[in-house]
Write a protein that holds these residues in place. Structure first.
Motif, PDB file in Angstrom:
ATOM      1  N   PHE A 163       0.837  -1.199   0.000  1.00  0.00           N
ATOM      2  CA  PHE A 163       0.000   0.000   0.000  1.00  0.00           C
ATOM      3  C   PHE A 163       0.870   1.246   0.000  1.00  0.00           C
ATOM      4  N   GLN A 164       0.466   2.236  -0.780  1.00  0.00           N
ATOM      5  CA  GLN A 164       1.028   3.574  -0.716  1.00  0.00           C
ATOM      6  C   GLN A 164       0.102   4.416   0.164  1.00  0.00           C
ATOM      7  N   PRO A 165       0.575   5.517   0.727  1.00  0.00           N
ATOM      8  CA  PRO A 165      -0.291   6.331   1.598  1.00  0.00           C
ATOM      9  C   PRO A 165      -1.582   6.811   0.916  1.00  0.00           C
ATOM     10  N   SER A 166      -1.568   6.953  -0.393  1.00  0.00           N
ATOM     11  CA  SER A 166      -2.754   7.424  -1.111  1.00  0.00           C
ATOM     12  C   SER A 166      -3.777   6.310  -1.351  1.00  0.00           C
ATOM     13  N   GLU A 167      -3.424   5.059  -1.088  1.00  0.00           N
ATOM     14  CA  GLU A 167      -4.319   3.935  -1.359  1.00  0.00           C
ATOM     15  C   GLU A 167      -5.042   3.499  -0.086  1.00  0.00           C
ATOM     16  N   GLU A 168      -6.365   3.479  -0.169  1.00  0.00           N
ATOM     17  CA  GLU A 168      -7.166   3.082   0.978  1.00  0.00           C
ATOM     18  C   GLU A 168      -7.532   1.603   0.929  1.00  0.00           C
ATOM     19  N   ARG A 169      -7.667   1.035  -0.272  1.00  0.00           N
ATOM     20  CA  ARG A 169      -8.086  -0.364  -0.387  1.00  0.00           C
ATOM     21  C   ARG A 169      -7.534  -0.995  -1.655  1.00  0.00           C
ATOM     22  N   LYS A 170      -7.380  -2.309  -1.591  1.00  0.00           N
ATOM     23  CA  LYS A 170      -6.943  -3.075  -2.757  1.00  0.00           C
ATOM     24  C   LYS A 170      -7.772  -4.356  -2.815  1.00  0.00           C
ATOM     25  N   ILE A 171      -8.052  -4.769  -4.056  1.00  0.00           N
ATOM     26  CA  ILE A 171      -8.798  -6.000  -4.294  1.00  0.00           C
ATOM     27  C   ILE A 171      -7.801  -7.155  -4.428  1.00  0.00           C
TER      28      ILE A 171
END
Length: 160
Positions: free
Chosen positions: A86-94
Motif C-alpha cells: 500500500f502507498q499512503p494514497s491507497e485506501e483499499r486493494k482488491i
C-alpha cells in the motif's frame, strides 16, 4: 462506603480507557471485507472470489497473504498473489483467490469445512534495528457446506 465504590469505578474506567487508547493504533491499521464467504459444495466447482484489504490509516505498508483449509479440502484455495503493498494514497486493494473443489463428493465428510485467507501487516524497520512488538493480522473465512448423502438430520443440543 459510597465513596470507595465511586473511587473503584473511576479507577476501573480509567484503566479501561487506557487499554483502549493503547491498542487503538493496532485496531484500526488493517481491515478485510467480506469477513466470511459462504457457499454450498458443488462437485468440480472452480470459482474466483474477491476480497478487499483496507488500509484505514493511509500509510505505506506491506501485507503478506496466505491461506489455510482444514481436513479433506486442504489445498483447495489458491491465491493469485502472496503479498501486496500500500502507498499512503491507497485506501483499499482488491485481492482474488481461486477455490477448486474436488469432483468426487463421496470422499468428503458432510457438514461445514472452513478455510481462511489471512492478511498480515509486515512490520517495517531499518537494517540493524532490533524489533520487539506486535503485528496486525486480519482473517476472511470461507465456509463450504458439504451436503449429507440421502436424508439426514443435523441437530444441536445445549445444556445451560
Amino acid at each position: 462506603m459510597k465513596m470507595r465504590l465511586l473511587s473503584k469505578n473511576f479507577v476501573t474506567g480509567a484503566l479501561f480507557l487506557f487499554v483502549v487508547l493503547l491498542f487503538i493504533g493496532i485496531i484500526s491499521a488493517l481491515g478485510v471485507t467480506p469477513g466470511r464467504t459462504t457457499m454450498n459444495f458443488e462437485a468440480g466447482l472452480e470459482k474466483e472470489i474477491e476480497l478487499t484489504i483496507i488500509n484505514n490509516e493511509h500509510k505505506h505498508m506491506k501485507v503478506t497473504l496466505f491461506s489455510t483449509m482444514q481436513d479433506e479440502l486442504n489445498g483447495s484455495i489458491s491465491l493469485f498473489s502472496d503479498s501486496i503493498e500500500f502507498q499512503p494514497s491507497e485506501e483499499r486493494k482488491i485481492v482474488r483467490y481461486m477455490i477448486r473443489l474436488p469432483s468426487d463428493e463421496s470422499r468428503l465428510r458432510p457438514g461445514l469445512h472452513i478455510g481462511e485467507i489471512i492478511a498480515t501487516q509486515i512490520p517495517e524497520f531499518s537494517q540493524g534495528d532490533s524489533f520487539v512488538g506486535a503485528t496486525v493480522a486480519v482473517v476472511s473465512q470461507l465456509y463450504i457446506y458439504v451436503p449429507c448423502p440421502g436424508k439426514c438430520i443435523d441437530a444441536d443440543f445445549e445444556i445451560l
